[in-house]
Scaffold this active site. Structure first.
Site, short mmCIF file in Angstrom:
data_model
loop_
_atom_site.label_atom_id
_atom_site.label_comp_id
_atom_site.label_asym_id
_atom_site.label_seq_id
_atom_site.Cartn_x
_atom_site.Cartn_y
_atom_site.Cartn_z
N GLY A 68 0.99 -0.93 0.52
CA GLY A 68 -0.24 -0.05 -0.20
C GLY A 68 0.82 1.48 0.02
N SER A 133 -7.71 1.55 7.44
CA SER A 133 -7.62 0.86 6.04
C SER A 133 -6.61 -0.63 7.09
CB SER A 133 -6.28 1.66 6.36
OG SER A 133 -6.35 3.24 6.05
N GLY A 135 -2.93 -3.35 5.68
CA GLY A 135 -1.92 -3.17 5.27
C GLY A 135 -1.75 -5.07 5.66
N ILE A 147 -4.76 -3.68 10.90
CA ILE A 147 -6.08 -3.39 10.81
C ILE A 147 -5.99 -1.62 11.20
CG2 ILE A 147 -7.95 -2.78 10.52
CD1 ILE A 147 -8.41 -5.78 11.12
N ALA A 148 -5.96 -0.96 10.66
CA ALA A 148 -5.77 0.33 11.57
C ALA A 148 -7.77 1.40 11.60
CB ALA A 148 -5.05 1.71 10.99
N CYS A 164 -4.29 5.99 1.42
CA CYS A 164 -3.46 4.97 0.89
C CYS A 164 -3.90 5.37 -0.23
CB CYS A 164 -4.51 4.57 1.73
SG CYS A 164 -4.87 4.44 2.57
#
Length: 204
Positions: A68, A133, A135, A147-148, A164
């Protein structure tokens, strides 16, 4: 599966800890989920393009090894790192990403908030505004990063980037959607949703 609640920790310290854990794990090492928050930091993925940083401020930028583009982490954002053996779970990366998205979607559904994923831009969105988000880094059949989820944070630093890699992308957070539960409650619910999704195996 071990759950670790780490509080607010430095990004670099956590990143190196994830790499160390993954490098030394064996086929018998239990999977782990880490819940935490980061001090303010921008992270740029391995394919990250410099033009997605629109202007420089005093927040550090770290080139990391997840996929990403650029994103922001800061206090008030729930970070869920997944340190998983994908071979043991019989999952490929695409399946895992869908399960991660689905866990967030199911969590928000508990609060009657409709969210969805996007094939062209992994993550979770509410009315086209990004709320979570995703990644990952895959090494030797195992993953780390995760995960955020934006919960109750200062969203201003997102204005300095194309989140992103998408120009003009709006961001939102659970607080702005009328969700009053605190980070600890959301973290526990996130773990339960993820465990349910992972237990389903490779059938999505």
């Amino acid at each position: 599966m071990k759950i670790r609640e780490l509080g607010t920790v430095d990004y670099l310290v956590t990143w190196h800890a994830m790499k160390e854990f993954t490098a030394h794990r064996t086929e018998y090492t239990p999977d782990e989920i880490w819940l935490l928050q980061h001090s303010p930091v921008y992270t740029q993925g391995i394919a990250g393009r410099p033009e997605h940083l629109l202007y420089q401020n005093d927040i550090p930028i770290i080139q990391t090894d997840r996929g990403g583009q650029i994103t922001f982490h800061g206090p008030g954002q729930l970070i869920t790192y997944l340190l998983l053996d994908l071979r043991r779970l019989k999952l490929n990366v695409r399946e895992l990403v869908r399960k991660m998205e689905r866990a967030v979607i199911d969590l928000l559904q508990e609060y009657h908030v409709h969210a969805e994923g996007r094939v062209d831009a992994p993550g979770v969105y509410v009315s086209n505004a990004k709320i979570a988000s995703l990644g990952l880094k895959i090494k030797n059949g195992c993953c780390y990063h995760g995960i955020a989820l934006n919960v109750d944070m200062d969203l201003t630093p997102f204005s300095a980037i194309n989140p992103c890699g998408y120009a003009g992308m709006r961001v939102t957070q659970t607080k702005n959607l009328g969700i009053d539960d605190e980070m600890e409650v959301l973290g526990l619910k996130m773990i339960k949703k993820l465990q349910l999704k992972l237990a389903e195996g490779s059938n999505i």
